[in-house]
Design a protein around this motif. Sequence first.
Motif, PDB file in Angstrom:
ATOM      1  N   UNK A 163      49.863  36.191  23.839  1.00  0.00           N
ATOM      2  CA  UNK A 163      48.409  36.187  23.768  1.00  0.00           C
ATOM      3  C   UNK A 163      47.668  36.646  25.281  1.00  0.00           C
ATOM      4  N   UNK A 164      48.283  37.553  25.754  1.00  0.00           N
ATOM      5  CA  UNK A 164      47.784  38.057  26.897  1.00  0.00           C
ATOM      6  C   UNK A 164      46.433  38.753  26.704  1.00  0.00           C
ATOM      7  N   UNK A 165      46.301  39.653  25.541  1.00  0.00           N
ATOM      8  CA  UNK A 165      45.218  40.327  25.246  1.00  0.00           C
ATOM      9  C   UNK A 165      43.821  39.281  24.973  1.00  0.00           C
ATOM     10  N   UNK A 166      44.213  38.476  24.274  1.00  0.00           N
ATOM     11  CA  UNK A 166      43.502  37.435  23.726  1.00  0.00           C
ATOM     12  C   UNK A 166      42.938  36.630  24.927  1.00  0.00           C
ATOM     13  N   UNK A 167      43.593  36.159  25.775  1.00  0.00           N
ATOM     14  CA  UNK A 167      43.346  35.251  26.902  1.00  0.00           C
ATOM     15  C   UNK A 167      42.472  35.879  27.815  1.00  0.00           C
TER      16      UNK A 167
ATOM     17  N   UNK B  79      33.228  35.066  31.923  1.00  0.00           N
ATOM     18  CA  UNK B  79      32.767  35.479  33.264  1.00  0.00           C
ATOM     19  C   UNK B  79      31.360  35.701  33.311  1.00  0.00           C
ATOM     20  N   UNK B  80      30.700  35.462  32.231  1.00  0.00           N
ATOM     21  CA  UNK B  80      29.290  35.553  31.978  1.00  0.00           C
ATOM     22  C   UNK B  80      28.495  34.372  32.784  1.00  0.00           C
TER      23      UNK B  80
ATOM     24  N   UNK C 227      33.620  30.602  35.603  1.00  0.00           N
ATOM     25  CA  UNK C 227      33.985  30.067  34.604  1.00  0.00           C
ATOM     26  C   UNK C 227      35.107  30.754  33.997  1.00  0.00           C
ATOM     27  N   UNK C 228      35.122  32.088  34.000  1.00  0.00           N
ATOM     28  CA  UNK C 228      36.128  32.959  33.185  1.00  0.00           C
ATOM     29  C   UNK C 228      37.578  32.927  33.931  1.00  0.00           C
ATOM     30  N   UNK C 229      37.356  32.561  35.426  1.00  0.00           N
ATOM     31  CA  UNK C 229      38.839  32.499  35.980  1.00  0.00           C
ATOM     32  C   UNK C 229      39.407  31.196  35.859  1.00  0.00           C
ATOM     33  N   UNK C 230      38.393  30.204  35.744  1.00  0.00           N
ATOM     34  CA  UNK C 230      39.219  28.701  35.528  1.00  0.00           C
ATOM     35  C   UNK C 230      39.483  28.619  34.265  1.00  0.00           C
ATOM     36  N   UNK C 231      38.953  29.161  33.259  1.00  0.00           N
ATOM     37  CA  UNK C 231      39.209  28.984  31.770  1.00  0.00           C
ATOM     38  C   UNK C 231      40.653  29.937  31.728  1.00  0.00           C
ATOM     39  N   UNK C 232      40.407  31.128  32.281  1.00  0.00           N
ATOM     40  CA  UNK C 232      41.526  31.968  31.859  1.00  0.00           C
ATOM     41  C   UNK C 232      42.855  31.508  32.590  1.00  0.00           C
ATOM     42  N   UNK C 233      42.673  31.098  34.098  1.00  0.00           N
ATOM     43  CA  UNK C 233      44.073  30.667  34.461  1.00  0.00           C
ATOM     44  C   UNK C 233      44.444  29.505  33.980  1.00  0.00           C
ATOM     45  N   UNK C 234      43.596  28.393  33.368  1.00  0.00           N
ATOM     46  CA  UNK C 234      44.137  27.170  32.903  1.00  0.00           C
ATOM     47  C   UNK C 234      44.894  27.590  31.495  1.00  0.00           C
TER      48      UNK C 234
ATOM     49  N   UNK D  19      44.697  36.809  38.118  1.00  0.00           N
ATOM     50  CA  UNK D  19      43.316  36.208  38.399  1.00  0.00           C
ATOM     51  C   UNK D  19      42.646  36.488  39.534  1.00  0.00           C
ATOM     52  N   UNK D  20      43.395  36.152  40.769  1.00  0.00           N
ATOM     53  CA  UNK D  20      43.268  36.524  41.973  1.00  0.00           C
ATOM     54  C   UNK D  20      42.759  38.018  42.155  1.00  0.00           C
ATOM     55  N   UNK D  21      43.643  38.989  41.537  1.00  0.00           N
ATOM     56  CA  UNK D  21      43.212  40.375  41.776  1.00  0.00           C
ATOM     57  C   UNK D  21      42.088  40.789  41.098  1.00  0.00           C
ATOM     58  N   UNK D  22      41.771  40.192  40.008  1.00  0.00           N
ATOM     59  CA  UNK D  22      40.493  40.407  39.132  1.00  0.00           C
ATOM     60  C   UNK D  22      39.585  39.539  40.065  1.00  0.00           C
ATOM     61  N   UNK D  23      39.382  38.747  40.758  1.00  0.00           N
ATOM     62  CA  UNK D  23      38.419  38.051  41.434  1.00  0.00           C
ATOM     63  C   UNK D  23      38.325  39.123  42.714  1.00  0.00           C
ATOM     64  N   UNK D  24      39.211  39.492  43.350  1.00  0.00           N
ATOM     65  CA  UNK D  24      39.053  40.491  44.420  1.00  0.00           C
ATOM     66  C   UNK D  24      38.091  41.877  44.024  1.00  0.00           C
ATOM     67  N   UNK D  25      38.613  42.117  42.736  1.00  0.00           N
ATOM     68  CA  UNK D  25      38.012  43.410  42.401  1.00  0.00           C
ATOM     69  C   UNK D  25      36.700  42.981  41.899  1.00  0.00           C
ATOM     70  N   UNK D  26      36.107  41.956  41.554  1.00  0.00           N
ATOM     71  CA  UNK D  26      34.998  41.755  41.013  1.00  0.00           C
ATOM     72  C   UNK D  26      33.963  41.471  42.213  1.00  0.00           C
ATOM     73  N   UNK D  27      34.555  40.825  43.405  1.00  0.00           N
ATOM     74  CA  UNK D  27      33.706  40.700  44.544  1.00  0.00           C
ATOM     75  C   UNK D  27      33.493  41.903  45.424  1.00  0.00           C
TER      76      UNK D  27
END
Length: 359
Positions: A229-233, A241-242, A246-253, A276-284
């Motif tokens: 379910x990688x695509x769905x999650x 992430x709106x 919240x997106x990283x908390x829900x996703x990583x859980x 998810x850490x890589x995603x947060x770095x790219x976002x920031x």
Amino acid sequence: MQRQWWVVAGVAAVMLWFFISIEPVLMPFFVSMVLAYLSDPLADRLEARGLSRRLSVTLVFSLLSLVIILTLLLVVPILWRQLGQLIESLPVILNWFQSSVVPRIQSLTGMDLSTDIDQMRQTLVDNWKETGTVAATLLSQVSRSGLALVAWIGNIALIPVVTFYLLLDWDVIVGKIRNSLPRKWEPATVRLAGECDEVLSAFLRGQLIVMLCLGVIYAIGLSLLGVRFGLLIGMLAGLASIVPYLGVIVGISVAGVVAFFQFGDWLILLGVAAVFGFGQVVESVVLQPKLLGDKIGLHPVAVIFAVLAGGKLFGFTGVLLALPVAAMIMVVLRYLHEHYKNSTLYDDGVTSIQDKESQ
């Protein structure tokens, strides 16, 4: 002057009542307005390069339609299939949680959670069984109400038509609204409209792109790890992430639970955290500074409240309008606060008294 304000307030109240009364038919028009607003800058750029307005709008509309159709054909079926598989796996995951995790929690804390877990599992199984009949029930209701089916199809079919014509005449409509404003209100209104446009464009265009990029990063990363379910999650985490974090908390859980249940190895959690850490770095580092900056200024609590309040008041249409309206209200409140700080109500006599005391 006071009479004019009463007239303005009366007209605004009548318009609000009118829109509330016809709320069920407004959804396609609001969706079309959002699509036209998002697409207008690209049409303006093509028009600035020498193309006619109609040709520019036709090209932008064709590109937008192609993106939507490809998404519906390629992505939606995969997401729907993974959602069904995830729903089928939930009772199994809950059984594993009850047999493996709950005893450890009880040994550490002394809390008896078996009864609560049994009730939760039974409720989940019952609802899961009921979801299998949702489509059949919906189809049977639609078949019994041909008029409702025709109205629903008509609303969907209206969206591309209304979007095309709104996009074609967007600049004309904006110009007519500006020319209709009272002359003494025009400077302040144009200034507020410009600030609202900055906030809305940053939010609607920027935040949507950020959400999409994060969803793609999470989905690709989880899929490369082999997480089911990688695509769905990933896409759900991108949508969540709106609200910041919240997106990283829900996703990583969710991804962590699914990955551990699938592989049975604690090391897989490090891979999930790395995605998810890589995603947060790219976002920031890249997405937020380039696309959003400091233009939005909507507090996460305000975002949550706006979405919930909009959905409660106006249903799905309210959810669509919640954040744009909240952004515009924020701009107006900043404008009123600025005037309040410069008014005699804020510092009437205080400044002069302080100046005398300092002397």
